[in-house]
Design a protein around this motif. Structure first.
Motif, PDB file in Angstrom:
ATOM      1  N   THR A  64       0.833  -1.202   0.000  1.00 59.08           N
ATOM      2  CA  THR A  64       0.000   0.000   0.000  1.00 59.08           C
ATOM      3  C   THR A  64       0.874   1.260   0.000  1.00 59.08           C
ATOM      4  O   THR A  64       0.590   2.227  -0.718  1.00 59.08           O
ATOM      5  CB  THR A  64      -0.939  -0.023   1.225  1.00 59.08           C
ATOM      6  OG1 THR A  64      -1.834  -1.130   1.070  1.00 59.08           O
ATOM      7  CG2 THR A  64      -1.735   1.263   1.358  1.00 59.08           C
ATOM      8  N   GLU A  90       3.796   1.474  -1.248  1.00 56.26           N
ATOM      9  CA  GLU A  90       4.354   1.564  -2.596  1.00 56.26           C
ATOM     10  C   GLU A  90       3.361   2.208  -3.578  1.00 56.26           C
ATOM     11  O   GLU A  90       3.714   3.096  -4.343  1.00 56.26           O
ATOM     12  CB  GLU A  90       4.745   0.148  -3.072  1.00 56.26           C
ATOM     13  CG  GLU A  90       5.525   0.159  -4.362  1.00 56.26           C
ATOM     14  CD  GLU A  90       5.956  -1.255  -4.784  1.00 56.26           C
ATOM     15  OE1 GLU A  90       5.662  -2.230  -4.034  1.00 56.26           O
ATOM     16  OE2 GLU A  90       6.561  -1.371  -5.857  1.00 56.26           O
ATOM     17  N   HIS A  91       2.086   1.762  -3.495  1.00 53.63           N
ATOM     18  CA  HIS A  91       1.063   2.380  -4.358  1.00 53.63           C
ATOM     19  C   HIS A  91       0.882   3.855  -4.013  1.00 53.63           C
ATOM     20  O   HIS A  91       0.852   4.705  -4.883  1.00 53.63           O
ATOM     21  CB  HIS A  91      -0.292   1.682  -4.166  1.00 53.63           C
ATOM     22  CG  HIS A  91      -0.409   0.401  -4.905  1.00 53.63           C
ATOM     23  ND1 HIS A  91      -0.409   0.336  -6.276  1.00 53.63           N
ATOM     24  CD2 HIS A  91      -0.539  -0.875  -4.476  1.00 53.63           C
ATOM     25  CE1 HIS A  91      -0.522  -0.923  -6.660  1.00 53.63           C
ATOM     26  NE2 HIS A  91      -0.604  -1.691  -5.586  1.00 53.63           N
ATOM     27  N   ARG A 134       2.854   6.842  -5.302  1.00 50.27           N
ATOM     28  CA  ARG A 134       2.667   7.328  -6.672  1.00 50.27           C
ATOM     29  C   ARG A 134       1.672   8.491  -6.745  1.00 50.27           C
ATOM     30  O   ARG A 134       1.518   9.104  -7.790  1.00 50.27           O
ATOM     31  CB  ARG A 134       2.167   6.196  -7.573  1.00 50.27           C
ATOM     32  CG  ARG A 134       3.155   5.063  -7.669  1.00 50.27           C
ATOM     33  CD  ARG A 134       2.778   4.063  -8.757  1.00 50.27           C
ATOM     34  NE  ARG A 134       3.679   2.928  -8.664  1.00 50.27           N
ATOM     35  CZ  ARG A 134       3.318   1.706  -8.246  1.00 50.27           C
ATOM     36  NH1 ARG A 134       2.053   1.457  -7.939  1.00 50.27           N
ATOM     37  NH2 ARG A 134       4.202   0.747  -8.155  1.00 50.27           N
ATOM     38  N   THR A 167      -3.339   7.524  -7.668  1.00 49.92           N
ATOM     39  CA  THR A 167      -2.025   6.918  -7.909  1.00 49.92           C
ATOM     40  C   THR A 167      -1.848   6.441  -9.340  1.00 49.92           C
ATOM     41  O   THR A 167      -0.760   6.037  -9.721  1.00 49.92           O
ATOM     42  CB  THR A 167      -1.839   5.675  -7.016  1.00 49.92           C
ATOM     43  OG1 THR A 167      -2.812   4.705  -7.408  1.00 49.92           O
ATOM     44  CG2 THR A 167      -2.021   6.010  -5.548  1.00 49.92           C
ATOM     45  N   LEU A 168      -2.925   6.429 -10.097  1.00 47.16           N
ATOM     46  CA  LEU A 168      -2.886   5.821 -11.434  1.00 47.16           C
ATOM     47  C   LEU A 168      -3.407   6.803 -12.480  1.00 47.16           C
ATOM     48  O   LEU A 168      -4.186   7.690 -12.161  1.00 47.16           O
ATOM     49  CB  LEU A 168      -3.788   4.570 -11.453  1.00 47.16           C
ATOM     50  CG  LEU A 168      -3.343   3.389 -10.587  1.00 47.16           C
ATOM     51  CD1 LEU A 168      -4.471   2.375 -10.451  1.00 47.16           C
ATOM     52  CD2 LEU A 168      -2.113   2.736 -11.193  1.00 47.16           C
ATOM     53  N   GLN A 183      -5.787   0.057  -4.785  1.00 49.76           N
ATOM     54  CA  GLN A 183      -4.667   0.499  -5.617  1.00 49.76           C
ATOM     55  C   GLN A 183      -4.787   1.952  -6.075  1.00 49.76           C
ATOM     56  O   GLN A 183      -3.828   2.705  -6.016  1.00 49.76           O
ATOM     57  CB  GLN A 183      -4.558  -0.404  -6.858  1.00 49.76           C
ATOM     58  CG  GLN A 183      -4.271  -1.854  -6.498  1.00 49.76           C
ATOM     59  CD  GLN A 183      -4.205  -2.772  -7.702  1.00 49.76           C
ATOM     60  OE1 GLN A 183      -4.617  -2.415  -8.809  1.00 49.76           O
ATOM     61  NE2 GLN A 183      -3.691  -3.975  -7.484  1.00 49.76           N
ATOM     62  N   SER A 184      -5.992   2.365  -6.498  1.00 51.53           N
ATOM     63  CA  SER A 184      -6.129   3.694  -7.123  1.00 51.53           C
ATOM     64  C   SER A 184      -5.978   4.812  -6.107  1.00 51.53           C
ATOM     65  O   SER A 184      -5.465   5.875  -6.422  1.00 51.53           O
ATOM     66  CB  SER A 184      -7.516   3.872  -7.727  1.00 51.53           C
ATOM     67  OG  SER A 184      -7.861   2.784  -8.485  1.00 51.53           O
TER      68      SER A 184
END
Ligand code: ADP
Ligand code: K
Ligand code: ZN
Length: 436
Positions: A29, A31-32, A35, A80-81, A293-294
Motif C-alpha cells: 500500500t 508503494e502504491h 505514486r 495513484t494511477l 490500488q487507485s
C-alpha cells in the motif's frame, strides 16, 4: 451445525497469519500510495519507504490522513494511477461539508464487491435470497456497493432505489423479497405506509433479514425494526473513504461488527492525544486501506466513535469486532455545559413504547439562553389520548432525557409524519442558536 464462510482462508486466519498478511499488504500500500502527488511529497518529507514496516505496530510511525487533506487535494491529489485505469468514482454524501471523492480501478471494485459479498454472507444471506436494495443509487455508495455485493454473492438483486414506499411494498410482494437493505430511519416510515395500506409486513411479506446502516442508530431502534418487520436486522458499517458499505458487519450472533482486517488496519485512538486506547475503550476509529490500488488511504481519521469489543466471537471469524458507532466526534453538541450525543437521546426515546419512529433535536436561543427542543413523534393510537395523559408523557420524556444527558430539554409531542423526512440519511440535530 457446520460453520460456513464466504472465504474461509481469510475469515478464520490465526492472529499471526493475519498480522503477516497485513504487513505484506501495508508495504504494498505504501508503494502504491507513493505514486500519488499527495503521499509522494509527504513520504519524501518524512522519509517513508516501502518495506519499512516489519511489524504492524509500526503503522504508528506513519502520518494520519484527514478529511481536510482530502478536501485540500480535491479531486485528483490522492490518485495513484492514470485516468485510463480508473473506472468509477464515488463521493461522500457531504453530511458535514464539502464532499470528498474516492476513485476505483477494476481491482478496487472487485475487492470491494468481494468484501460486500462476504459481509452479506456473514449476516446469513445466501444465493437463494431475493434481496431488495432500498437506497439511493448514484454517487452514494450504498446503491452500487450493495448491488455488486449481492450479485457477487449470487442472490437475486432488486435494485429498487430509495423512496416511493408503496412501490417498495409492491416489489416485496411481487417478487417475494426475503432480504432488504435500507437506512434505519427510513424503515419506520415504510412501516407506517404498510399500516396505512392495511398490511402487516410480518404476514404480508416473506422478509426475514434486514440490513441496516449508513447512519447511527441505537440497539433500541434495531429491536423496534426487528419487531415491526418480524425479521433479524444486522448492522452494516462503512464510509465512502473506505469504499462504502462492506467495511464492518454483524454476524449471526449480532454482538458487534466484524471489521475486515485483511482489507483494513484498524486503530482506535484518543481523538485529542491521538494515542491508541486499550481494547474495550471508546475512541476515534482510524483506518488504513490494505487492498486498494487507485487511492490508498493511510491512517484515515474517520471521526466515528467506537471501541474494539474484546474477546472472540462464537462464529469463528477471527477479525475483531467494533461496537455500534455512538456517533461522530463532530455530532456532539454542548448545551447548558453538558456534552450530548444525539444517540443518547434516541436511546431514551426508543425505549418508550408511546414514542413513534421519528424525532428532531433543535438547539435555539430563547431570551438569551440556549435551549434544546426535542420534538418527538407519538404513535397514532396514543395521540388520541386525553390531554392529561399526553402531559404526563411529556414530563416523563423530559425527566428521562435529563437523567441521561444532564441537561433539561423542552419536549414537544407531535403527530406521526410531522417531522420532515429526507430521502437520505436522517437529520437529527438542527442548530439555530445565536452563537451556535
Ligand atoms: P458522509 O460522511 O457524507 O455521511 P458517507 O456516505 O461516506 O458520507 O457516510 C459514512 C458515515 O456514515 C460514517 O463515517 C458513519 O459516520 C456513518 N455510518 C455508516 N454506517 C453506519 C452505521 N452502521 N452506524 C453508524 N453510523 C454509520
Ligand atoms: K440467485
Ligand atoms: Zn461473529
Amino acid at each position: 451445525m457446520r460453520k460456513e464462510f464466504w472465504q474461509e482462508d481469510f475469515e478464520v486466519l490465526g492472529k499471526n497469519d493475519l498480522k503477516k498478511l497485513q504487513v505484506e499488504r501495508l508495504n504494498a500500500t505504501i508503494e502504491h500510495a507513493a505514486r500519488s502527488p499527495y503521499y509522494k511529497t509527504l513520504f519524501q518529507q518524512k522519509n517513508i519507504h516501502k518495506g519499512d514496516i516489519k511489524d504492524i505496530a509500526q503503522i504508528r510511525d506513519l502520518p494520519f490522513t484527514t478529511k481536510q487533506d482530502l478536501r485540500e487535494n480535491f479531486p485528483y491529489g490522492f490518485l495513484t494511477l492514470p485516468k485510463k485505469e480508473i473506472i468509477r468514482l464515488h463521493s461522500s454524501s457531504g453530511t458535514t461539508g464539502n464532499p470528498t471523492v474516492i476513485f476505483h480501478n477494476r481491482h478496487d471494485l472487485n475487492s470491494w464487491a468481494n468484501l460486500m459479498a462476504r459481509s452479506l454472507f456473514c449476516a446469513g444471506i445466501r444465493d437463494t435470497d431475493v434481496f431488495q436494495n432500498i437506497c439511493g443509487y448514484g454517487l452514494f455508495t450504498g446503491g452500487l456497493g450493495f448491488q455488486y455485493g449481492i450479485e457477487t454473492l449470487g442472490a437475486l438483486s432488486i435494485p429498487a432505489g430509495a423512496g416511493n414506499s408503496l412501490r417498495q411494498i409492491k416489489l416485496m410482494q411481487d417478487y417475494g423479497t426475503t432480504a432488504a437493505h435500507a437506512i434505519p430511519s427510513y424503515l419506520g416510515r415504510l412501516y407506517e405506509v404498510f399500516q396505512s395500506a392495511g398490511l402487516d409486513p410480518k404476514k404480508d411479506t416473506k422478509l426475514k433479514t434486514l440490513v441496516i446502516g449508513a447512519e447511527p442508530h441505537t440497539d433500541e431502534q434495531r429491536k423496534r425494526i426487528e419487531e415491526m418487520f418480524g425479521v433479524r436486522a444486522f448492522n452494516s458499517f462503512g464510509l465512502s473513504e473506505m469504499n462504502g458499505p462492506g467495511v464492518a458487519f454483524e454476524c449471526e450472533y449480532q454482538n458487534g461488527l466484524h471489521i475486515w482486517e485483511d482489507a483494513y488496519v484498524v486503530e482506535i485512538v484518543n481523538p485529542d492525544t491521538l494515542e491508541p486506547v486499550p481494547d474495550g475503550e471508546y475512541g476515534e476509529l482510524v483506518m488504513t486501506t490494505l487492498d486498494r490500488q487507485s487511492m490508498p488511504l493511510i491512517r484515515y481519521r474517520t471521526r466515528d466513535i467506537t471501541r474494539i469489543i474484546p474477546g472472540k466471537c462464537e462464529c469463528g471469524r477471527t477479525h475483531r469486532r467494533i461496537d455500534r458507532i455512538t456517533g461522530r466526534s463532530d455530532d456532539m453538541f454542548i448545551i447548558k455545559g453538558c456534552n450530548v450525543f444525539p444517540m443518547q437521546i434516541e436511546g431514551v426515546l426508543m425505549k418508550i413504547p408511546e414514542v413513534g419512529s421519528d424525532y428532531l433535536i433543535t438547539l435555539v436561543t430563547l431570551n438569551g439562553t440556549d435551549e434544546m427542543v426535542v420534538e418527538v413523534e407519538v404513535k397514532k393510537e396514543w395521540f388520541k389520548g386525553d390531554i392529561r395523559r399526553l402531559d404526563n408523557l411529556t414530563k416523563m420524556i423530559t425527566a428521562q432525557i435529563r437523567d441521561e444527558v444532564l441537561a433539561k430539554p423542552i419536549v414537544k409531542l407531535v403527530e406521526p409524519g410531522y417531522i420532515p423526512k429526507s430521502e437520505g440519511k436522517a437529520v437529527r440535530v438542527v442548530d439555530n442558536r445565536v452563537n451556535g
